[in-house]
Motif scaffolding. Structure first.
Motif, mmCIF file in Angstrom:
data_model
loop_
_atom_site.group_PDB
_atom_site.id
_atom_site.type_symbol
_atom_site.label_atom_id
_atom_site.label_comp_id
_atom_site.label_asym_id
_atom_site.label_seq_id
_atom_site.Cartn_x
_atom_site.Cartn_y
_atom_site.Cartn_z
ATOM 1 N N THR A 1 -38.668 11.363 -30.418
ATOM 2 C CA THR A 1 -39.857 10.537 -30.636
ATOM 3 C C THR A 1 -40.674 11.061 -31.817
ATOM 4 O OG1 THR A 1 -41.025 11.855 -28.968
ATOM 5 C CG2 THR A 1 -40.043 9.796 -28.242
ATOM 6 N N THR A 2 -40.652 12.389 -32.010
ATOM 7 C CA THR A 2 -41.381 12.974 -33.142
ATOM 8 C C THR A 2 -40.765 12.547 -34.466
ATOM 9 O OG1 THR A 2 -42.089 14.900 -31.860
ATOM 10 C CG2 THR A 2 -42.058 15.130 -34.251
ATOM 11 N N VAL A 3 -39.444 12.626 -34.574
ATOM 12 C CA VAL A 3 -38.802 12.304 -35.844
ATOM 13 C C VAL A 3 -38.894 10.812 -36.142
ATOM 14 C CG1 VAL A 3 -36.463 11.976 -34.897
ATOM 15 C CG2 VAL A 3 -36.738 12.716 -37.255
ATOM 16 N N LEU B 1 -49.113 15.254 -39.398
ATOM 17 C CA LEU B 1 -47.819 15.905 -39.612
ATOM 18 C C LEU B 1 -47.188 15.413 -40.910
ATOM 19 C CD1 LEU B 1 -45.505 17.697 -38.658
ATOM 20 C CD2 LEU B 1 -44.692 15.790 -37.256
ATOM 21 N N ARG B 2 -47.314 14.115 -41.187
ATOM 22 C CA ARG B 2 -46.777 13.559 -42.433
ATOM 23 C C ARG B 2 -47.387 14.243 -43.648
ATOM 24 N NH1 ARG B 2 -48.856 7.691 -43.434
ATOM 25 N NH2 ARG B 2 -50.765 8.907 -43.720
ATOM 26 N N LEU C 1 -42.543 10.120 -37.156
ATOM 27 C CA LEU C 1 -42.780 10.741 -38.454
ATOM 28 C C LEU C 1 -42.156 9.905 -39.567
ATOM 29 C CD1 LEU C 1 -43.736 13.045 -40.250
ATOM 30 C CD2 LEU C 1 -41.628 14.283 -39.672
ATOM 31 N N ALA C 2 -40.966 9.384 -39.309
ATOM 32 C CA ALA C 2 -40.299 8.546 -40.313
ATOM 33 C C ALA C 2 -41.098 7.280 -40.575
ATOM 34 C CB ALA C 2 -38.895 8.205 -39.829
ATOM 35 N N ILE C 3 -41.623 6.660 -39.517
ATOM 36 C CA ILE C 3 -42.423 5.445 -39.690
ATOM 37 C C ILE C 3 -43.712 5.768 -40.445
ATOM 38 C CG2 ILE C 3 -43.695 3.644 -38.468
ATOM 39 C CD1 ILE C 3 -41.669 3.872 -36.211
ATOM 40 N N ILE D 1 -45.360 4.991 -31.141
ATOM 41 C CA ILE D 1 -46.816 4.882 -31.066
ATOM 42 C C ILE D 1 -47.417 4.484 -32.408
ATOM 43 C CG2 ILE D 1 -47.250 7.304 -31.606
ATOM 44 C CD1 ILE D 1 -49.101 5.131 -29.018
ATOM 45 N N ILE D 2 -46.799 4.881 -33.509
ATOM 46 C CA ILE D 2 -47.282 4.500 -34.838
ATOM 47 C C ILE D 2 -47.249 2.983 -34.988
ATOM 48 C CG2 ILE D 2 -46.649 4.529 -37.280
ATOM 49 C CD1 ILE D 2 -47.963 7.042 -36.678
#
Length: 464
Positions: free
Chosen positions: A277-279, A248-249, A282-284, A232-233
């Protein structure tokens, strides 16, 4: 629970309360409309004694009458009173059928008997009440007569004949509907409270506070299209869900500030709670700020990172652990960003042993020194031990829990599994939060802020 907890429960279950109330009111209305009318008629009988010559005799006779009046009231339901009344009115009833419709009471410290008859016909109810009163007087006189010359010392006189009722005593439409409304509301609220008591799922921060002191890092809003657009990001960077990951970031940057290595295991209690999907998102989000991020797919049982990011996963972590390739050769850069990915590689027969090996421990230290942030996507904690073993080596662990899906017992057991192996519990992320309703997620709801996509980049260690 506090007042706002009850308000939240009522808000969540408003539909059940409304439906229950409507059903109860409808049932009460239907009863009022369909139930046959019942009419009530009343007659009064006065009881007295005769042969009173003095004040003392008057007091004695009055005391005697009050003692006997309750006995006379009980005679109203006997066949000796009812059968002659039925015969006189020529009713198609038996004594057993009429008995429930007749009642008699004697008010305390009085010598009056109130006779009440309820019947489906107003005229018959009136005639029955008067007839029963007259017949009671006749029966008592016979019973109390011990001397045929002197007659009965007790006299019963009908002082109030029954009057034809102008309206039925039942059903009472307004009262029935009001009672239906109150009972429906009470039943609806009761069901809502019972559902809340029996519901052990985690819905919001309050539910988390009841089972653990581990901090909540943030909430990820629910997206019904998450399966078709997991990134989604990248797909919709300005959506509320994308902003949730940026929040979260920001919070992750303040997590475990005393630990120099910014490496974290991302796991969950059970499958399908949104950890992968969260990780990935979050990484992006971290890479958006210029931070060098390494995303390691350490789920050696059901890897998902390669699929989400669209990279080649034939060579990866398992190859590096067994020495087939070096980490530098296996790590791939995602596009032109500062996000790098180490795929899972071939699925081994012994994932736990590989992740807990000394080679893996050395590799973790090497990767943490080369990248600003290292994120490990690990399997769920309860089905297998991989994540707990890996978290102990990495030194940081974030547990993902799905709102409305993860049960408190499951999350509690997952956190206990980390404690058992001496692994840290860095924080919790709530996923699948609704965007409306009492459990909805809004920016700042839990006291967290969020950084803008153009935040100042963190320049750190070597970039590949």
């Amino acid at each position: 629970m506090e007042l706002h907890d009850y308000i939240r429960i009522l808000h969540k279950n408003w539909l059940i309360i409304v439906v229950t109330t409507v059903v109860a009111v409808a049932a009460a209305t239907a009863y009022s409309l369909l139930a046959p009318p019942v009419y009530t008629a009343n007659a009064k009988v006065f009881v007295s004694t005769s042969s009173v010559d003095s004040t003392a005799d008057l007091a004695s006779g009055n005391s005697f009458t009050q003692q006997r009046v309750h006995t006379y009231a009980d005679l109203v339901k006997t066949a000796a009173v009812l059968q002659p009344t039925i015969d006189k009115l020529k009713l198609p009833l038996s004594v057993e059928q009429l008995r429930p419709a007749v009642s008699a009471t004697a008010p305390l410290n009085t010598t009056v008997i109130d006779i009440t008859v309820t019947y489906g016909d107003a005229v018959y109810a009136t005639q029955l009440a008067t007839g029963v009163a007259q017949q009671l007087a006749t029966v008592v006189e016979k019973l109390e007569t011990t001397n045929s010359v002197q007659g009965s010392p007790v006299r019963l006189k009908v002082v109030q004949e029954a009057e034809v009722p102008g309206a039925p005593s039942s059903p009472k439409k307004t009262l029935d509907v009001a009672l239906g409304l109150l009972l429906g509301l009470a039943a609806g609220v009761g069901i809502a409270l019972l559902r809340s008591t029996l519901d052990t799922r985690i819905h919001n921060e309050k539910d988390l506070e009841r089972i653990t002191d581990v901090p909540l890092l943030g909430g990820i809003v629910f997206d019904r299209n998450a399966k078709t657009r997991p990134l989604i990001i990248h797909a919709d960077p300005h959506s509320p869900r994308a902003e949730s990951f940026r929040t979260l970031r920001t919070n992750l940057q303040f997590l475990d500030v005393g630990r120099p290595e910014r490496a974290f295991v991302i796991t969950s209690a059970m499958p399908s709670e949104g950890k992968s999907t969260t990780v990935v998102n979050l990484a992006i989000a971290l890479a958006e700020t210029g931070t060098s991020v390494l995303l390691v797919d350490a789920d050696l049982r059901r890897p998902r990172v390669e699929q989400y990011l669209g990279i080649e996963g034939g060579v990866g972590l398992t190859d590096v652990i067994i020495g087939r390739v070096t980490a530098s050769d296996a790590i791939q850069r995602w596009g032109t960003t500062s996000l790098f990915v180490l795929a899972s590689g071939p699925i081994p027969p012994n994932p736990s042993e590989l992740l807990g090996s000394s080679t893996m421990s050395t590799l973790i230290g090497s990767l943490a020194s080369e990248f600003d942030v290292v994120l490990f996507d690990a399997p769920p904690l309860l089905p297998v031990t991989d994540a707990a073993i890996l978290a102990r080596l990495v030194g940081g662990c974030v547990v993902v829990a799905a709102s409305g899906k993860t049960r408190s017992t499951q999350l509690g057991a997952a956190l206990d599994a980390l404690v058992t192996v001496g692994a840290p519990q860095s924080g919790i992320v709530l996923t699948m939060l609704p965007t409306s309703g009492p459990d909805s997620y809004g920016y700042g709801r839990y006291g967290y802020g969020y950084s803008e996509p153009g935040a100042t980049p963190q320049r750190g260690k070597a970039k590949r």
